[in-house]
Design a protein around this motif. Structure first.
Motif, PDB file in Angstrom:
ATOM      1  N   UNK A 127       0.820  -1.219   0.000  1.00 23.92           N
ATOM      2  CA  UNK A 127       0.000   0.000   0.000  1.00 23.92           C
ATOM      3  C   UNK A 127       0.850   1.263   0.000  1.00 23.92           C
ATOM      4  N   UNK A 128       2.052   1.202   0.554  1.00 22.38           N
ATOM      5  CA  UNK A 128       2.918   2.385   0.605  1.00 22.38           C
ATOM      6  C   UNK A 128       3.801   2.530  -0.628  1.00 22.38           C
ATOM      7  N   UNK A 129       3.752   1.566  -1.537  1.00 23.83           N
ATOM      8  CA  UNK A 129       4.611   1.610  -2.718  1.00 23.83           C
ATOM      9  C   UNK A 129       3.980   2.480  -3.806  1.00 23.83           C
ATOM     10  N   UNK A 130       4.810   3.272  -4.476  1.00 20.15           N
ATOM     11  CA  UNK A 130       4.325   4.094  -5.588  1.00 20.15           C
ATOM     12  C   UNK A 130       4.173   3.270  -6.867  1.00 20.15           C
ATOM     13  N   UNK A 131       4.953   2.216  -6.999  1.00 13.25           N
ATOM     14  CA  UNK A 131       4.848   1.309  -8.139  1.00 13.25           C
ATOM     15  C   UNK A 131       4.471  -0.068  -7.593  1.00 13.25           C
ATOM     16  N   UNK A 132       3.172  -0.277  -7.404  1.00 12.38           N
ATOM     17  CA  UNK A 132       2.709  -1.489  -6.714  1.00 12.38           C
ATOM     18  C   UNK A 132       2.936  -2.740  -7.553  1.00 12.38           C
ATOM     19  N   UNK A 133       2.811  -2.625  -8.861  1.00 18.03           N
ATOM     20  CA  UNK A 133       3.051  -3.792  -9.706  1.00 18.03           C
ATOM     21  C   UNK A 133       4.508  -4.235  -9.603  1.00 18.03           C
ATOM     22  N   UNK A 134       5.426  -3.276  -9.613  1.00 17.64           N
ATOM     23  CA  UNK A 134       6.842  -3.617  -9.493  1.00 17.64           C
ATOM     24  C   UNK A 134       7.134  -4.267  -8.139  1.00 17.64           C
TER      25      UNK A 134
END
Length: 608
Positions: free
Chosen positions: A343-350
């Motif tokens: 949830x805190x990631x800007x690039x969730x797919x990566x």
């Protein structure tokens, strides 16, 4: 056209025997009726859709039945049973506390309680969602609930017991309803499907039961929905398509790709899952649940924890035999870390793709840790070589701990040769399924490593562990390092090094640490044990955050890599004397040097 009745109402249990998954409740109630030990007030609590209101109605009908059966079930044919089933009974009153939660509603109920039953032995008052009553309504209800007439019985139902006043709880006999087991829900759905002439697959019913999360009403609602969608043919594919559930086959196929280190196939399958409209967070949670099922399937004692159909269970048992325990434990850890950071990631797919790539190389990392080290050459002394020696030594110990227990128990202290050549900061990931090639190490020096005869458990290395170990020579905890320099130092030398480090902190603008370490001089308890005085646990925590840098500095400057630190909490004793303004100011500046900068910036003077 005949009116359609949803299955949750059409097949609502009418007797204790037909209640699903709550035998501990129904058995107790039947015994209470048989022994004439009915409480004046009952509280039924538990999750939604597990049978609280249903059991309340069955109890109300049974205790007024004039001709109960031998096992204390309502006959269903007497006048009282018939009037209850038709909804015309004057002895049963239901109140929805969600919409009737005022004092006036409770007062109206209390007025009805005063009227004895005209037919039958008891008057039963069922209050649903009782936690919605207001504070004043609860207080108005207390006296009546504690001392009701002999013919009045109250049955309260709620999903949130913690919201009910303790004074209400103490006046009730409390029954906690369990979530209904997946197998019980699936069997009940199959019974209803047979009665309704609906074709079904057992795997499909199990998926519905799992999705219901212990609530039978939710399961029946999904059952009706899918029966309409699939035209009375409930198949496994129809269920996963209608409920938007990730198919088990995706996870079985993905696990095969991960264990075979097929990175490209893994990423392509994940892309297919995303294109089908599934969320990455739901995917990683589903993958973690799949690894958990494989883990519990490895032991015969925990196979019963697999809440899946028999067909799917066989697939799990087959795949868990082909998957190592080390892979499952490390993959579970990576999946859990990905879920926490998603949830805190800007690039969730990566974020998910990186976790999958690491999972693909778990076997490569374990194999690399198990490779024997080269024993041909020697290395020269030096601080840099010593650091590299420690890194490889730790990996050697890890490799030994991964070996089978029987082998490690018989092992004697071993001598291994440590290479002089530089160890890479991180182990490169192999993007193919080929095994990693051994690394050539031209020179080495011999040191002795004592390997314990018994290990507490299997050490499972992860990719992050190897990267962290290769980047630093300390794991963050103060510990002595075998084989390093241990020169004897004096207390004066310690004070000199300590003072230099305090000035470094001040120059680095670490004022809090500077103040703490500058207040008290260190104490040398033993030749290699330094005691640091602190005034609170907060100060100790601040120093512990800096402990790696502090220990590295002390060990290097004192040329003794066995130096350790300990902490002692003390109270500062101030002299009982009068201070002038200049002395007060000097004392404050010593605690916080920025105060002097503040005085100069605002052009302030110190009163004499």
């Amino acid at each position: 056209m005949e009116n359609f009745i949803v299955s949750a109402r059409k097949y609502r249990p009418a007797t204790f025997e037909t209640v699903v998954g709550q035998q501990h409740i129904t058995g107790t109630l039947k015994n209470a009726i048989k022994n004439n030990q009915l409480a004046q007030a009952f509280l039924f609590c538990g999750p939604r859709g597990v049978g609280k209101t249903t059991c309340a109605r069955i109890l109300a009908k049974t205790i007024n039945c004039t001709n109960p059966t031998a096992d204390m079930e309502a006959c269903g044919t007497c006048d009282n049973c018939q009037s209850f089933q038709n909804g015309h009974s004057f002895n049963v009153h239901e109140l929805d506390a969600a919409s009737n939660n005022s004092v006036d509603d409770i007062r109206s109920l209390i007025e009805q309680v005063r009227i004895p039953p005209q037919a039958g032995k008891y008057k039963i008052y069922i209050i649903d969602e009782v936690h919605m009553l207001s504070q004043s309504a609860f207080n108005a209800f207390l006296k009546t609930l504690e001392e009701p007439p002999s013919y009045a019985i109250f049955i309260l139902a709620t999903t949130e017991k913690h919201k009910i006043l303790p004074t209400i709880l103490s006046r009730c006999q409390i029954f906690d309803f369990n979530r209904i087991q997946v197998e019980d829900i699936a069997n009940h759905l199959s019974t209803i499907a047979n009665r309704e002439n609906i074709a079904f697959e057992s795997d499909g019913l199990h998926i519905i039961a799992q999705k219901a999360d212990g609530g039978l009403r939710d399961a029946l609602s999904m059952f009706d929905q899918i029966a309409s969608y699939a035209n009375k043919n409930i198949t496994y594919k129809a269920v996963i398509d209608n409920l938007n559930i990730l198919d088990y086959d995706y996870f079985f196929k993905l696990t095969s790709f991960l264990t075979a280190a097929e990175v490209s196939q893994t990423l392509l399958l994940f892309d297919e899952i995303l294109n089908n409209g599934f969320d990455g967070n739901n995917f990683i949670n589903g993958l973690a649940s799949h690894f958990r099922n494989l883990l519990v399937g490895k032991d015969n004692a925990t196979i019963k924890l697999l809440e899946v159909s028999e067909n799917i269970k066989q697939k799990y048992l087959e795949q868990c035999r082909q998957t190592e325990l080390s892979f499952l434990l490390t993959a579970l850890n990576l999946a859990n870390t990905c879920d926490l950071n998603y949830k805190n990631s800007k690039n969730q797919r990566l974020q998910v793709e990186l976790a999958l790539i690491k999972m693909c190389h778990i076997r490569s990392v374990v194999n690399l840790a198990q490779q024997p080290l080269n024993t041909n050459n020697t290395a020269t002394d030096g601080d840099q070589d010593k650091k590299k020696t420690n890194v490889v030594a730790e990996k050697a110990v890890q490799a030994e701990s991964i070996k089978p227990k029987a082998e490690s128990e018989n092992a004697a202290p071993a001598t291994v040769n440590i290479p002089k050549t530089e160890v890479p900061a991180s182990i490169p990931l192999n993007t193919s399924s080929e095994a990693p090639r051994p690394v050539s190490m031209p020179t080495a020096t011999s040191i002795s490593i004592n390997i314990p005869k018994k290990t507490a458990g299997t050490l499972i290395p992860s990719l992050n562990d190897f990267e962290r170990n290769a980047d630093s020579d300390d794991d963050g905890k103060p510990k002595a390092i075998t084989g390093e320099a241990r020169e004897v130092f004096s207390y004066d030398r310690l004070l000199e090094v300590w003072s230099n480090y305090v000035q470094i902190l001040k120059a680095a603008d670490k004022i809090n640490l500077f103040t703490i370490l500058n207040n008290f001089a260190p104490v040398l308890l033993k030749p290699e044990l330094i005691e640091i005085s602190v005034e609170s646990k907060t100060q100790e925590h601040l120093i512990q955050q800096e402990s790696v840098e502090l220990l590295n500095y002390l060990r290097n400057e004192l040329k003794n890599f066995g130096v350790l630190v300990t902490y002692k909490q003390v109270e500062r004793k101030l002299e009982n004397r009068l201070y002038g303004n200049r002395e007060k100011y000097d004392y404050l500046v010593n605690k916080n040097p920025k105060l002097d900068e503040l005085r100069r910036r605002f052009n302030l003077d110190i009163n004499p």
